[in-house]
Motif scaffolding. Structure first.
Motif, mmCIF file in Angstrom:
data_model
loop_
_atom_site.group_PDB
_atom_site.id
_atom_site.type_symbol
_atom_site.label_atom_id
_atom_site.label_comp_id
_atom_site.label_asym_id
_atom_site.label_seq_id
_atom_site.Cartn_x
_atom_site.Cartn_y
_atom_site.Cartn_z
ATOM 1 N N VAL A 1 0.848 -1.199 0.000
ATOM 2 C CA VAL A 1 0.000 0.000 0.000
ATOM 3 C C VAL A 1 0.885 1.250 0.000
ATOM 4 N N ALA A 2 1.965 1.223 0.783
ATOM 5 C CA ALA A 2 2.887 2.352 0.825
ATOM 6 C C ALA A 2 3.468 2.600 -0.565
ATOM 7 N N THR A 3 3.945 1.535 -1.202
ATOM 8 C CA THR A 3 4.526 1.660 -2.545
ATOM 9 C C THR A 3 3.516 2.240 -3.520
ATOM 10 N N LEU A 4 2.283 1.760 -3.438
ATOM 11 C CA LEU A 4 1.224 2.241 -4.340
ATOM 12 C C LEU A 4 1.030 3.748 -4.182
ATOM 13 N N HIS A 5 1.153 4.245 -2.942
ATOM 14 C CA HIS A 5 0.923 5.667 -2.697
ATOM 15 C C HIS A 5 2.217 6.461 -2.780
ATOM 16 N N GLY A 6 3.288 5.825 -3.189
ATOM 17 C CA GLY A 6 4.579 6.507 -3.282
ATOM 18 C C GLY A 6 5.132 6.861 -1.915
ATOM 19 N N ALA A 7 4.608 6.198 -0.877
ATOM 20 C CA ALA A 7 5.045 6.526 0.482
ATOM 21 C C ALA A 7 6.216 5.632 0.903
#
Lengths: 226, 481
Positions: free
Chosen positions: B447-453
């Motif tokens: 989820v972090a990767t998806l949001h660029g986080a």
């Protein structure tokens, strides 16, 4: 209740029909979209269970056609596509609820029950009451046997949902969806903890419990029989 | 055998030729060649025409002048004077001039031709004839150009020039023009062939690579020639695409392996439990009921694992990025805290929530909620009874739009294990005892990767015997996603 099942997988359809009949419903089965449209137009049903993936026609477009034709029978989508986007799509075209395969049968029965009831109770209510439990939506206050009960905002919403569906089984997933707007299952059984807290406040000091556990399915709020 | 080889060679040559002709680059080369040859030919033609035309004009003028002179002479000195002049001029050796003076009956009075040419003069009196036929000054089989006219008294005069030099020049010019044109064509053809061969070789290299990949070897890459031209750009784009595909394939393979490994065990447990129940014949319905209930519990666990895997796959595919909407992180955090607070309370833990700002990020609310609840779930699970868990939401700061911290007072994760726990199905030995499928942090990571986080794992109380785990989700500033 009279239920139309539109499902192309014959095995799944017959299993659905069998289970629904055992639960006391009358069931018609359509094995494709065309037959489904015909039956939905020709007969009156209380609820329709539609598979998302039908041969030659997507279940979504079938419901779109029905809604465009003015048919407002409650529709529950069944689908192996379980992403949030798929659910949202299903609800957007006019579906009333959405269940991802594989599902627990108790979950399906509980959802059908709630769907049909929701149609019946269309008037806005300001007061809900079950047995000696009263909930005032305007003052956001709860009383049992005339005694005020202090609830946290979320507990109030949870109780309201249970009371609106009093007498029906409400599953953990349904509570997560309707009270928290969570369209996924958290790893821990958080709902049980919330219900336990609510019981502490609603049932603990009273001789007859209102919140009942339905094994393998969920919970049901109902007054004692008789 | 040898014949076959020869035939094969010829066949191969023909096939290569056909391939060459079919190649776009070669067809282009041919087109250029045709244009090139045509334009060079036109230039040369113009050069030839002007040169030859200029020489012919010069000769014509010389002849005209001479004729005018002779006519004057005739008017001044009469026939005998004219005959003298023509004789004198004809006698000059090695000259290119041709004279003939005859009477009306054709008797030659003077000149260096043996007879009147048979060629019919054109309207302006010009005529062309072969010198050799009329015994010119030289025995060259060259042509001559002459003008004839009739003098008063029916005398006929012919004045001309031997054209052999011009003819030679013309031939030479013609020949060299031919050579130039021929070599141009050859050069063009050769160049075109080389060009198209080069282009074809590179395209063939790309084709070879793609064939290799289609046969299942994803590690191959298209060679680059370092020229930075569009072919190189094509090659590097193809390679970038292949890198991405390979990464996805590797991820998929990992999932498949993990699924095979981690789902087989519970499935076979399920199977043997049912089988055992069937083997032990008993009248007691309760035994069967218990087995069935256990089976449902096991199946539910399997389904939960599958669902978690699918959520991760969904987040990782990045397909949801186009459905991003502004998300109020405070709502996500408060809701998750609200959901988990009673759970922590049950274990005597204190869950504190601190909302320092109300940042908005573009994202998928459901997935963010799932990530935060997974973090809380983990914190509650691994913190001993009576411990503390803190959930903090902070707003923008340099290099970030928002930050969600979940810190606990549990055993923490040793630094060398921090990368590992993000992988699917990885469970540390300390976690084996508690329920879970080892997918919680993998989902948060996806989820972090998806949001660029950024997902940062650290310690909440460094240096303590129980350092605790602090997980931070750091959202990038807008426009850096």
């Amino acid at each position: 209740m009279k239920i139309l099942v539109i499902e192309d997988d014959r095995q799944a359809a017959s299993y659905l029909a069998k289970g629904l009949k055992e639960a006391g419903h009358v069931v018609d089965v359509a094995n494709d979209g065309k037959e489904g449209l015909f039956l939905a137009g020709a007969e009156h049903y209380d609820v329709m269970i539609v598979d998302r993936m039908l041969p030659g026609r997507d279940g979504l477009s079938l419901v779109q056609v029905l809604r465009a034709a003015g048919n407002d029978t409650p529709v529950l989508f069944l689908s192996a596509l379980g992403s949030v986007d798929d659910r949202v799509k299903g609800l957007k075209v006019g579906g009333d609820d959405y269940l991802t395969k594989p599902f627990a049968f108790s979950e399906l029965l509980a959802r059908i029950e709630v769907l049909v009831r929701r149609r019946g109770a269309a008037q806005p209510q300001t007061r809900l009451s079950v047995g000696d439990l009263e909930l005032d939506l305007l003052s956001r206050s709860v009383k049992r046997a005339g005694k005020a009960i202090d609830l946290l905002p979320r507990e109030f919403t949870l109780l309201e949902y249970l009371m609106r569906n009093a007498g029906s089984v409400v599953t953990r997933t349904m509570m997560l969806e309707n009270v928290w707007d969570y369209h996924f299952d958290p790893q821990t059984n958080v709902i049980d903890v919330h219900i336990a807290r609510l019981r502490q406040k609603i049932d603990k000091d009273f001789p007859t419990p209102l919140i009942h556990t339905v094994r393998g399915a969920g919970y049901s709020l109902r007054a004692a029989e008789g | 055998m040898r014949q076959e080889g020869a035939a094969g060679g010829l066949h191969g040559f023909l096939a290569a030729g056909l391939r060459l002709v079919r190649a776009t680059a070669f067809r282009l080369a041919l087109l250029y060649l045709a244009m090139f040859v045509l334009s060079v030919g036109m230039i040369l033609g113009v050069v030839y025409r002007t040169t030859a035309g200029f020489l012919e004009g010069e000769i014509g003028e010389t002849i005209a002048l001479e004729v005018a002179g002779l006519q004057d002479h005739y008017r001044g000195y009469g026939l005998s004077g004219l005959v003298d002049v023509v004789r004198t001029r004809s006698a000059v050796p090695n000259n290119n001039s041709i004279y003939l003076l005859t009477t009306a009956a054709g008797v030659i009075l003077a000149g260096n031709l043996s007879g009147w040419p048979a060629a019919v003069p054109n309207a302006s009196g010009w005529t062309h004839f072969k010198v050799a036929d009329y015994g010119g000054v030289t025995n060259r089989p060259s042509t001559a150009q002459a003008v004839t006219f009739t003098l008063p008294g029916q005398f006929r005069l012919l004045v001309g020039r031997d054209m052999s030099e011009i003819d030679q020049l013309r031939t030479r010019m013609f020949r060299s023009l031919g050579w130039i044109l021929g070599s141009t064509a050859l050069l063009g053809l050769g160049g075109g062939l080389l060009m198209s061969r080069g282009a074809m070789r590179r395209i063939e290299a790309i084709n070879r690579t793609t064939r290799q990949i289609m046969s299942g070897d994803l590690s191959d890459r298209v060679p680059r020639f370092g020229g930075g031209d569009e072919m190189d750009r094509l090659a590097s784009n193809l390679n970038a695409m292949l890198d991405r595909i390979e990464r996805l394939m590797t991820g998929m393979r990992q999932v498949t392996d993990s699924v095979a490994h981690d789902l087989r065990t519970p499935l076979s447990r399920l199977r043997s439990r049912i089988e055992l129940a069937l083997l032990h014949e008993t009248e007691d319905a309760e035994v069967y009921r218990a087995v069935l209930q256990d089976t449902i519990v096991e199946a539910d666990r399997l389904l939960a694992t599958f669902t978690a895997l699918l959520s991760i796959a969904e987040a990782e595919s990045g397909a949801k990025r186009q459905d991003f909407v502004p998300v109020e992180l405070a709502e996500v955090v408060e809701l998750a805290a609200d959901l988990y607070e009673p759970v922590a309370d049950e274990r005597g833990q204190r869950l504190s929530v601190e909302i320092r700002a109300k940042p908005m990020v573009r994202g998928n609310g459901q997935l963010l909620a799932q990530a935060v609840s997974n973090l809380l779930d983990n914190a509650i699970k691994y913190t001993p009874d009576g411990g503390t868990i803190s959930l903090v939401l902070d707003g923008p700061a340099p290099g970030r739009a928002a930050c969600i911290d979940v810190a606990d007072s549990g055993p923490g994760i040793p630094p060398e294990m921090r990368d590992k726990v993000l992988q699917r199905f990885v469970r540390l030995d300390t976690a084996r005892a508690s329920p879970g499928n080892g997918l919680g942090l993998s989902l948060v990571d996806a989820v972090a990767t998806l949001h660029g986080a950024r997902l940062e794992l650290g310690e909440s109380a460094p240096g303590q015997p129980a350092p605790g785990l602090k997980v931070s989700l750091v959202f990038p500033p807008d426009g850096r996603r």
